[in-house]
Scaffold this active site. Sequence first.
Site, PDB file in Angstrom:
ATOM      1  N   VAL A  43     -49.701   0.574  19.386  1.00  0.00           N
ATOM      2  CA  VAL A  43     -49.672   1.657  20.360  1.00  0.00           C
ATOM      3  C   VAL A  43     -49.481   1.047  21.739  1.00  0.00           C
ATOM      4  O   VAL A  43     -50.241   0.162  22.150  1.00  0.00           O
ATOM      5  CB  VAL A  43     -50.965   2.497  20.308  1.00  0.00           C
ATOM      6  CG1 VAL A  43     -50.885   3.633  21.330  1.00  0.00           C
ATOM      7  CG2 VAL A  43     -51.188   3.059  18.914  1.00  0.00           C
ATOM      8  N   TYR A  54     -50.581  10.444  26.454  1.00  0.00           N
ATOM      9  CA  TYR A  54     -51.410   9.281  26.774  1.00  0.00           C
ATOM     10  C   TYR A  54     -52.769   9.763  27.243  1.00  0.00           C
ATOM     11  O   TYR A  54     -52.876  10.501  28.221  1.00  0.00           O
ATOM     12  CB  TYR A  54     -50.743   8.426  27.859  1.00  0.00           C
ATOM     13  CG  TYR A  54     -51.639   7.328  28.389  1.00  0.00           C
ATOM     14  CD1 TYR A  54     -52.230   6.406  27.536  1.00  0.00           C
ATOM     15  CD2 TYR A  54     -51.914   7.235  29.760  1.00  0.00           C
ATOM     16  CE1 TYR A  54     -53.058   5.411  28.013  1.00  0.00           C
ATOM     17  CE2 TYR A  54     -52.738   6.231  30.247  1.00  0.00           C
ATOM     18  CZ  TYR A  54     -53.309   5.324  29.373  1.00  0.00           C
ATOM     19  OH  TYR A  54     -54.140   4.345  29.842  1.00  0.00           O
ATOM     20  N   LYS A 100     -63.923   8.513  14.232  1.00  0.00           N
ATOM     21  CA  LYS A 100     -64.899   7.574  14.784  1.00  0.00           C
ATOM     22  C   LYS A 100     -64.777   7.642  16.298  1.00  0.00           C
ATOM     23  O   LYS A 100     -63.792   8.191  16.831  1.00  0.00           O
ATOM     24  CB  LYS A 100     -64.626   6.158  14.276  1.00  0.00           C
ATOM     25  CG  LYS A 100     -63.212   5.657  14.549  1.00  0.00           C
ATOM     26  CD  LYS A 100     -62.966   4.299  13.901  1.00  0.00           C
ATOM     27  CE  LYS A 100     -61.516   3.849  14.106  1.00  0.00           C
ATOM     28  NZ  LYS A 100     -61.245   2.551  13.454  1.00  0.00           N
ATOM     29  N   ASP A 136     -60.316   9.236   9.361  1.00  0.00           N
ATOM     30  CA  ASP A 136     -60.723   8.050  10.132  1.00  0.00           C
ATOM     31  C   ASP A 136     -61.348   8.474  11.459  1.00  0.00           C
ATOM     32  O   ASP A 136     -61.062   7.889  12.512  1.00  0.00           O
ATOM     33  CB  ASP A 136     -59.527   7.126  10.372  1.00  0.00           C
ATOM     34  CG  ASP A 136     -59.959   5.712  10.784  1.00  0.00           C
ATOM     35  OD1 ASP A 136     -61.121   5.343  10.502  1.00  0.00           O
ATOM     36  OD2 ASP A 136     -59.147   4.991  11.389  1.00  0.00           O
TER      37      ASP A 136
END
Length: 397
Positions: free
Chosen positions: A18, A84, A129, A127
């Site tokens: 990324v 972003y 978290k 995922d």
Amino acid sequence: VGPYRLIRELGVGGMGQVWLAEQTEPVRRRVALKLIRAGMFDGASVQRFQSERQSLALMEHPAIAKVFDAGATPAGQPYFVMEYVDGLPITDFCDRKKLGIRDRLKLFMQVCEGVQHAHQKAIIHRDLKPSNILVVEVDGKPMPRIIDFGLAKATAPAVAGETLFTQVGAFLGTPGYMSPEQADPEVHDVDTRTDVYSLGVVLYELLTGFLPFDTTQWKNQRLDQVLRQLRETDPQRPSTRVGANRDTSTASAEARGTQPGQLVSLLRGHLDWITLKALEKDRERRYGTPSALIGDVENYLQNRPVEARPASAGYRLRKYVGRNRVAVSAAVALVLFVASFAITEFLQARRIAHERDRANVEAATAKETADFLVRLFEVADPGEARGKSITANEILD
């Protein structure tokens, strides 16, 4: 990369990089560009990468980062461009701002709303978290953004060749945040409740500052030991975890703008129950949806009764038996042996006592008979009679 100028690398995941990038046309803005890693051009990885891109494109929610564009480099590397998010992981944001428990819960509810939106679009994140839940301030108000749907799974049939584990047995997910069923290679029907479990872990961390389990030891354990702990070991109540260590409880309380004793009191009861229900090993007992979890948090904030309740003694006993089948079987066998021995001894003692009592009765009867005979013939003693004649009738009388 097309109209995007790469500025710096923001992170590297299992299959992608990324980058912070600047879009030059048709508008100028900063974006996050995710590029599939070089050497990851096998069919399953590309398909999963494209699945993430499609998943994000389907969703339109303030709590989920938006997708702006997609394409491929001249070398054929797929990429996609998204919003972003210049924010902090949700736990770091809350600690830095010293948010209290109620403010943390309100922010957490926004995250749950975003996950619920993804589920309504038939997407499971898998995922969740803190590092994938970034928080930015918009007009002075904290707003969460869920990112990185790289392990997202559609509730439609799975991509061919996709499994929950890699070929070397590594997790597809993050240890400590994944649900027991997601970490179990024998389970192939992972559903939306796996995200509810991960949300429960995030909630536990927001409330206490700790994970439900100490994952630092997992790297030194065999995979089957880790899986066993995930499936069978229940986490401590949040209130118990905070109060267990004075040093850590002081730091946790300060980050939440309160004192250790007050924090324990805040967590004890309803928040303990809500968190542990989200972390249930048995997904049938877990909250069925993020909306159900939101509802119970809202009940707590509004001082209404919550749906979560402590597990009954019978249920805890069944879980204990399930975790310790060998030990319980041995204990039951021992108890049955001792009980059988005790019953045998009791019956033997009872039989002996009965025989003794019967012997005593017989002895007493014999003595009475002997005494009677002695008295009977005493009346016929010539010394006593002094020459008188005694008839048989008088003796019998």
